[in-house]
Design a protein around this motif. Structure first.
Motif, PDB file in Angstrom:
ATOM      1  N   ARG A   1      19.100 -19.488  -7.155  1.00 62.27           N
ATOM      2  CA  ARG A   1      20.172 -18.547  -6.801  1.00 62.27           C
ATOM      3  C   ARG A   1      21.302 -18.588  -7.824  1.00 62.27           C
ATOM      4  N   GLU A   2      21.639 -19.773  -8.312  1.00 58.34           N
ATOM      5  CA  GLU A   2      22.686 -19.878  -9.337  1.00 58.34           C
ATOM      6  C   GLU A   2      22.264 -19.176 -10.619  1.00 58.34           C
ATOM      7  N   LEU A   3      20.981 -19.331 -10.987  1.00 57.02           N
ATOM      8  CA  LEU A   3      20.485 -18.687 -12.198  1.00 57.02           C
ATOM      9  C   LEU A   3      20.526 -17.165 -12.051  1.00 57.02           C
ATOM     10  N   LEU A   4      20.119 -16.660 -10.889  1.00 62.00           N
ATOM     11  CA  LEU A   4      20.163 -15.222 -10.659  1.00 62.00           C
ATOM     12  C   LEU A   4      21.590 -14.700 -10.658  1.00 62.00           C
TER      13      LEU A   4
ATOM     14  N   ILE B   1      16.887 -10.745 -15.752  1.00 62.88           N
ATOM     15  CA  ILE B   1      15.835 -10.947 -14.763  1.00 62.88           C
ATOM     16  C   ILE B   1      15.784  -9.722 -13.860  1.00 62.88           C
ATOM     17  N   SER B   2      14.582  -9.227 -13.614  1.00 64.03           N
ATOM     18  CA  SER B   2      14.419  -8.058 -12.760  1.00 64.03           C
ATOM     19  C   SER B   2      14.916  -8.351 -11.346  1.00 64.03           C
ATOM     20  N   ARG B   3      15.368  -7.312 -10.683  1.00 65.47           N
ATOM     21  CA  ARG B   3      15.757  -7.480  -9.276  1.00 65.47           C
ATOM     22  C   ARG B   3      14.534  -7.566  -8.380  1.00 65.47           C
ATOM     23  N   VAL B   4      13.335  -7.284  -8.938  1.00 60.92           N
ATOM     24  CA  VAL B   4      12.079  -7.402  -8.206  1.00 60.92           C
ATOM     25  C   VAL B   4      11.277  -8.533  -8.849  1.00 60.92           C
ATOM     26  N   LEU B   5      10.956  -9.549  -8.074  1.00 61.94           N
ATOM     27  CA  LEU B   5      10.286 -10.734  -8.611  1.00 61.94           C
ATOM     28  C   LEU B   5       8.972 -10.981  -7.899  1.00 61.94           C
ATOM     29  N   PHE B   6       8.002 -11.501  -8.652  1.00 65.77           N
ATOM     30  CA  PHE B   6       6.760 -11.961  -8.051  1.00 65.77           C
ATOM     31  C   PHE B   6       6.988 -13.339  -7.425  1.00 65.77           C
ATOM     32  N   GLU B   7       6.276 -13.588  -6.350  1.00 63.73           N
ATOM     33  CA  GLU B   7       6.357 -14.890  -5.691  1.00 63.73           C
ATOM     34  C   GLU B   7       5.984 -16.019  -6.647  1.00 63.73           C
ATOM     35  N   ASN B   8       4.916 -15.821  -7.402  1.00 66.60           N
ATOM     36  CA  ASN B   8       4.474 -16.791  -8.401  1.00 66.60           C
ATOM     37  C   ASN B   8       4.295 -16.099  -9.741  1.00 66.60           C
ATOM     38  N   ASN B   9       4.236 -16.898 -10.787  1.00 66.67           N
ATOM     39  CA  ASN B   9       3.966 -16.362 -12.111  1.00 66.67           C
ATOM     40  C   ASN B   9       2.477 -16.071 -12.197  1.00 66.67           C
ATOM     41  N   LEU B  10       2.113 -14.819 -11.955  1.00 69.45           N
ATOM     42  CA  LEU B  10       0.702 -14.449 -11.957  1.00 69.45           C
ATOM     43  C   LEU B  10       0.490 -13.316 -12.942  1.00 69.45           C
TER      44      LEU B  10
ATOM     45  N   LEU C   1       8.634 -18.242  -4.893  1.00 66.84           N
ATOM     46  CA  LEU C   1       9.870 -17.578  -4.496  1.00 66.84           C
ATOM     47  C   LEU C   1       9.662 -16.940  -3.129  1.00 66.84           C
ATOM     48  N   HIS C   2      10.571 -17.213  -2.212  1.00 67.42           N
ATOM     49  CA  HIS C   2      10.461 -16.686  -0.854  1.00 67.42           C
ATOM     50  C   HIS C   2      11.703 -15.864  -0.525  1.00 67.42           C
ATOM     51  N   GLN C   3      11.474 -14.765   0.159  1.00 66.11           N
ATOM     52  CA  GLN C   3      12.561 -13.835   0.438  1.00 66.11           C
ATOM     53  C   GLN C   3      13.707 -14.493   1.194  1.00 66.11           C
ATOM     54  N   ARG C   4      13.390 -15.403   2.104  1.00 66.00           N
ATOM     55  CA  ARG C   4      14.446 -16.009   2.922  1.00 66.00           C
ATOM     56  C   ARG C   4      15.383 -16.884   2.099  1.00 66.00           C
ATOM     57  N   PHE C   5      14.893 -17.348   0.925  1.00 63.81           N
ATOM     58  CA  PHE C   5      15.731 -18.192   0.073  1.00 63.81           C
ATOM     59  C   PHE C   5      16.461 -17.393  -1.006  1.00 63.81           C
ATOM     60  N   ILE C   6      16.022 -16.158  -1.253  1.00 59.35           N
ATOM     61  CA  ILE C   6      16.556 -15.380  -2.375  1.00 59.35           C
ATOM     62  C   ILE C   6      17.118 -14.060  -1.844  1.00 59.35           C
ATOM     63  N   PRO C   7      18.245 -14.070  -1.173  1.00 59.41           N
ATOM     64  CA  PRO C   7      18.822 -12.814  -0.689  1.00 59.41           C
ATOM     65  C   PRO C   7      19.318 -11.956  -1.852  1.00 59.41           C
ATOM     66  N   GLY C   8      19.257 -10.650  -1.663  1.00 56.56           N
ATOM     67  CA  GLY C   8      19.745  -9.738  -2.689  1.00 56.56           C
ATOM     68  C   GLY C   8      18.718  -9.357  -3.726  1.00 56.56           C
ATOM     69  N   ARG C   9      17.555  -9.996  -3.730  1.00 63.11           N
ATOM     70  CA  ARG C   9      16.459  -9.636  -4.625  1.00 63.11           C
ATOM     71  C   ARG C   9      15.213  -9.340  -3.790  1.00 63.11           C
ATOM     72  N   THR C  10      14.298  -8.600  -4.365  1.00 55.68           N
ATOM     73  CA  THR C  10      13.046  -8.280  -3.678  1.00 55.68           C
ATOM     74  C   THR C  10      11.955  -9.199  -4.201  1.00 55.68           C
ATOM     75  N   ILE C  11      11.271  -9.887  -3.298  1.00 54.45           N
ATOM     76  CA  ILE C  11      10.198 -10.800  -3.661  1.00 54.45           C
ATOM     77  C   ILE C  11       8.870 -10.193  -3.210  1.00 54.45           C
ATOM     78  N   ILE C  12       7.943 -10.036  -4.145  1.00 54.15           N
ATOM     79  CA  ILE C  12       6.610  -9.508  -3.822  1.00 54.15           C
ATOM     80  C   ILE C  12       5.649 -10.687  -3.669  1.00 54.15           C
ATOM     81  N   PRO C  13       5.070 -10.873  -2.475  1.00 56.60           N
ATOM     82  CA  PRO C  13       4.112 -11.970  -2.290  1.00 56.60           C
ATOM     83  C   PRO C  13       2.892 -11.793  -3.192  1.00 56.60           C
ATOM     84  N   ALA C  14       2.324 -12.899  -3.634  1.00 53.54           N
ATOM     85  CA  ALA C  14       1.146 -12.844  -4.507  1.00 53.54           C
ATOM     86  C   ALA C  14      -0.016 -12.151  -3.812  1.00 53.54           C
ATOM     87  N   ASP C  15      -0.183 -12.401  -2.507  1.00 54.30           N
ATOM     88  CA  ASP C  15      -1.290 -11.782  -1.780  1.00 54.30           C
ATOM     89  C   ASP C  15      -1.185 -10.261  -1.769  1.00 54.30           C
TER      90      ASP C  15
END
Length: 235
Positions: free
Chosen positions: A57-60, A80-89, A139-153
């Motif tokens: 969160r500090e880095l973002l 850093i994009s406002r839309v992030l992948f859950e993992n580096n895939l 990266l999980h949405q509940r820990f990263i408010p204000g950004r969109t997290i796309i699950p790997a699945d």
């Protein structure tokens, strides 16, 4: 006389019981079934969530978004994009490839300790322990408010349904109104939590455009500062 007889009978019965028990154990004993270790969830990170995701969160907070950069130039150190992948895939790969930790490719922890005194020996041991337990990171949405997290699945399910990773990425870009996606790897902390090694990656999706930078950062005051670029690539 009766007392002696009772004692004799009690001793005889006790001996019979002992011999019977031994006979049953030797004649009918079965090797117990081994206890199977069950893994109910992904391995826990070595450090608490408050430390790991607090750093993210500090880095973002110190970064600007890739989407705003063309129209609003910024002096931010991190883009850093406002839309992030859950993992580096990297979905262009034939299989499902995940990378949770910075990879020692062209740099080594021992070099940062012996040749360049940026880390202590204790730091390198601690960081290697974190690398062993980073498979539970994402990266999980509940820990990263204000950004969109796309699950790997979500990515893999869309790819398998369409049979085309480029179409899947196009749909995700349209759905989230972005030109690209980012990921922040599991940060590897020094013992005092004031130095971190982290990989920041980005991609437009499909594997033909993107890049990655692995940085050693140090915290000074409330902000993280770039100390050394350990590796980078771009395509």
């Amino acid at each position: 006389m009766q007392t002696i007889t009772r004692r004799f009978l009690s001793a005889a019965l006790l001996l019979v019981a002992m011999f019977s028990t031994v006979h049953l154990l030797t004649a009918y004993w079965r090797k117990p079934n081994p206890v199977v270790a069950r893994k109910w969830s992904a391995p826990r990170l070595l450090l608490p969530d408050s430390v790991v995701y607090g750093f993210v969160r500090e880095l973002l907070a110190q970064s600007d978004t890739m989407e705003s950069r063309p129209n609003h130039p910024s002096s931010a150190d991190f883009h850093i994009s406002r839309v992030l992948f859950e993992n580096n895939l990297w979905p262009a790969a034939n299989g499902r490839f995940y990378s949770q930790c910075p990879q020692e490719n062209g740099w080594w922890l021992w070099q940062l300790c012996e040749q360049d005194p940026l880390l202590t020996p204790a730091d390198t041991v601690f960081m290697r322990q974190q690398m062993r337990f980073c498979t539970g990171y994402g990266l999980h949405q509940r820990f990263i408010p204000g950004r969109t997290i796309i699950p790997a699945d979500t990515v893999w399910t869309l790819k398998e349904r369409l049979h085309d990773i480029f179409e899947a990425m196009r749909i995700l870009r349209q759905r989230h109104h972005t030109s690209g996606f980012s990921n922040i790897s599991a940060p590897q902390f020094s013992v005092d939590h004031q130095t971190v090694i982290v990989e920041i990656s980005s991609t437009c999706g499909g594997g033909f455009c993107g890049g990655s930078e692995t940085w050693l950062l140090q915290k000074r005051g409330r902000h993280w500062h770039k100390i050394r670029l350990l590796s980078s690539w771009v395509s």
